[in-house]
Structure formats: C-alpha cells, structure tokens
Design a protein around this motif. Sequence first.
Motif, PDB file in Angstrom:
ATOM      1  N   ALA A 124       2.381   7.964   3.587  1.00 28.59           N
ATOM      2  CA  ALA A 124       1.538   9.049   4.093  1.00 28.59           C
ATOM      3  C   ALA A 124       1.388  10.185   3.090  1.00 28.59           C
ATOM      4  N   ALA A 125       2.319  10.310   2.178  1.00 25.98           N
ATOM      5  CA  ALA A 125       2.282  11.399   1.199  1.00 25.98           C
ATOM      6  C   ALA A 125       1.015  11.403   0.355  1.00 25.98           C
ATOM      7  N   ILE A 126       0.363  10.256   0.196  1.00 25.49           N
ATOM      8  CA  ILE A 126      -0.834  10.202  -0.654  1.00 25.49           C
ATOM      9  C   ILE A 126      -2.139  10.103   0.150  1.00 25.49           C
ATOM     10  N   GLU A 127      -2.066  10.367   1.447  1.00 23.34           N
ATOM     11  CA  GLU A 127      -3.259  10.251   2.292  1.00 23.34           C
ATOM     12  C   GLU A 127      -4.414  11.119   1.795  1.00 23.34           C
ATOM     13  N   ARG A 128      -4.176  12.383   1.544  1.00 29.60           N
ATOM     14  CA  ARG A 128      -5.266  13.276   1.114  1.00 29.60           C
ATOM     15  C   ARG A 128      -5.894  12.812  -0.189  1.00 29.60           C
ATOM     16  N   ALA A 129      -5.076  12.375  -1.122  1.00 31.26           N
ATOM     17  CA  ALA A 129      -5.599  11.880  -2.399  1.00 31.26           C
ATOM     18  C   ALA A 129      -6.436  10.620  -2.188  1.00 31.26           C
ATOM     19  N   LEU A 130      -5.988   9.729  -1.306  1.00 31.79           N
ATOM     20  CA  LEU A 130      -6.751   8.510  -1.017  1.00 31.79           C
ATOM     21  C   LEU A 130      -8.095   8.820  -0.381  1.00 31.79           C
ATOM     22  N   VAL A 131      -8.124   9.771   0.526  1.00 28.04           N
ATOM     23  CA  VAL A 131      -9.385  10.162   1.164  1.00 28.04           C
ATOM     24  C   VAL A 131     -10.354  10.680   0.105  1.00 28.04           C
ATOM     25  N   ALA A 132      -9.876  11.549  -0.767  1.00 25.78           N
ATOM     26  CA  ALA A 132     -10.733  12.087  -1.832  1.00 25.78           C
ATOM     27  C   ALA A 132     -11.213  10.969  -2.752  1.00 25.78           C
ATOM     28  N   ASP A 133     -10.323  10.056  -3.099  1.00 23.52           N
ATOM     29  CA  ASP A 133     -10.701   8.940  -3.965  1.00 23.52           C
ATOM     30  C   ASP A 133     -11.747   8.049  -3.308  1.00 23.52           C
ATOM     31  N   ALA A 134     -11.550   7.722  -2.034  1.00 22.88           N
ATOM     32  CA  ALA A 134     -12.492   6.854  -1.324  1.00 22.88           C
ATOM     33  C   ALA A 134     -13.892   7.460  -1.328  1.00 22.88           C
ATOM     34  N   ARG A 135     -13.984   8.728  -1.043  1.00 24.50           N
ATOM     35  CA  ARG A 135     -15.291   9.398  -1.052  1.00 24.50           C
ATOM     36  C   ARG A 135     -15.883   9.433  -2.456  1.00 24.50           C
ATOM     37  N   ARG A 136     -15.054   9.715  -3.452  1.00 27.20           N
ATOM     38  CA  ARG A 136     -15.530   9.793  -4.838  1.00 27.20           C
ATOM     39  C   ARG A 136     -16.073   8.445  -5.325  1.00 27.20           C
ATOM     40  N   PHE A 137     -15.480   7.350  -4.859  1.00 23.39           N
ATOM     41  CA  PHE A 137     -15.921   6.028  -5.274  1.00 23.39           C
ATOM     42  C   PHE A 137     -17.031   5.457  -4.397  1.00 23.39           C
ATOM     43  N   GLY A 178       9.149   5.910  10.079  1.00 20.94           N
ATOM     44  CA  GLY A 178       8.423   7.131  10.378  1.00 20.94           C
ATOM     45  C   GLY A 178       9.235   8.180  11.110  1.00 20.94           C
ATOM     46  N   ALA A 179      10.546   8.079  11.037  1.00 15.95           N
ATOM     47  CA  ALA A 179      11.409   9.015  11.758  1.00 15.95           C
ATOM     48  C   ALA A 179      11.378  10.414  11.157  1.00 15.95           C
ATOM     49  N   TRP A 180      11.032  10.522   9.884  1.00 18.65           N
ATOM     50  CA  TRP A 180      10.924  11.832   9.241  1.00 18.65           C
ATOM     51  C   TRP A 180       9.727  11.802   8.303  1.00 18.65           C
ATOM     52  N   GLU A 181       9.256  12.955   7.906  1.00 19.58           N
ATOM     53  CA  GLU A 181       7.982  13.093   7.184  1.00 19.58           C
ATOM     54  C   GLU A 181       7.892  12.200   5.948  1.00 19.58           C
ATOM     55  N   ALA A 182       8.919  12.156   5.137  1.00 25.89           N
ATOM     56  CA  ALA A 182       8.868  11.371   3.903  1.00 25.89           C
ATOM     57  C   ALA A 182       8.944   9.867   4.151  1.00 25.89           C
ATOM     58  N   ASP A 183       9.162   9.452   5.393  1.00 26.99           N
ATOM     59  CA  ASP A 183       9.290   8.041   5.747  1.00 26.99           C
ATOM     60  C   ASP A 183       8.053   7.519   6.477  1.00 26.99           C
ATOM     61  N   ARG A 184       7.004   8.346   6.570  1.00 26.69           N
ATOM     62  CA  ARG A 184       5.796   7.950   7.298  1.00 26.69           C
ATOM     63  C   ARG A 184       4.909   7.036   6.448  1.00 26.69           C
TER      64      ARG A 184
END
Length: 100
Positions: free
Chosen positions: A15-28, A49-55
Amino acid sequence: METHARKLLTIITEAAIERALVADARRFGAHGYTVLDVRGGGTNGDREGAWEADRSIEMQIVCAADVAERIAAHVLAQYAPNYAVALYLSDVSVFRAQKY
C-alpha cells in the motif's frame, strides 16, 4: 450486444506505493483504476494488514493493450526490485469502449 477487447492489468503490491502507482497509471494513459485493500501470502511472506506498513493493495486497470504493457514494464522496472509486486494481465470485453 457489441463488446470491445481490452486488457485488465492487476497489480498486487504494498500500500505504501499506491499514490505513486495511481500517478504512473494516469501518466501512461489509463483512463481509470480501482484499488482494493487485500490480504494474502506468498514468496515474500504473509501480509495481514494489521498495521499500516503491512497493508497490501490490488490495483485493477482496464485499458488498451499498449497502455497495460507500458504500465507493467514501468512497475517491474521501478518497483519490483524493492517492493513485493505481483502482476498479471487478462483479456476482458467491455461495453463502453470510450471509457477505457
């Protein structure tokens, strides 16, 4: 009913890279996407998914084949070396081609 061939690119990753993936998908060239919170396990261990870094997320992008291939190549080069990433591509048929 008339349908149109498209590709469904599915990316399962941290989940940590979700925002970057969204931006990449739109850019491509993706017109849209869907993101789901998911849990599972594999060669990189279990992600509960018990804690933020594990999502984990599943990102689904329905698009033209060339767009899916560009996004997949970028994800493999940019993120797969440092993050847990699973990718797969499926053939799908859509009813409103202009949306994809």
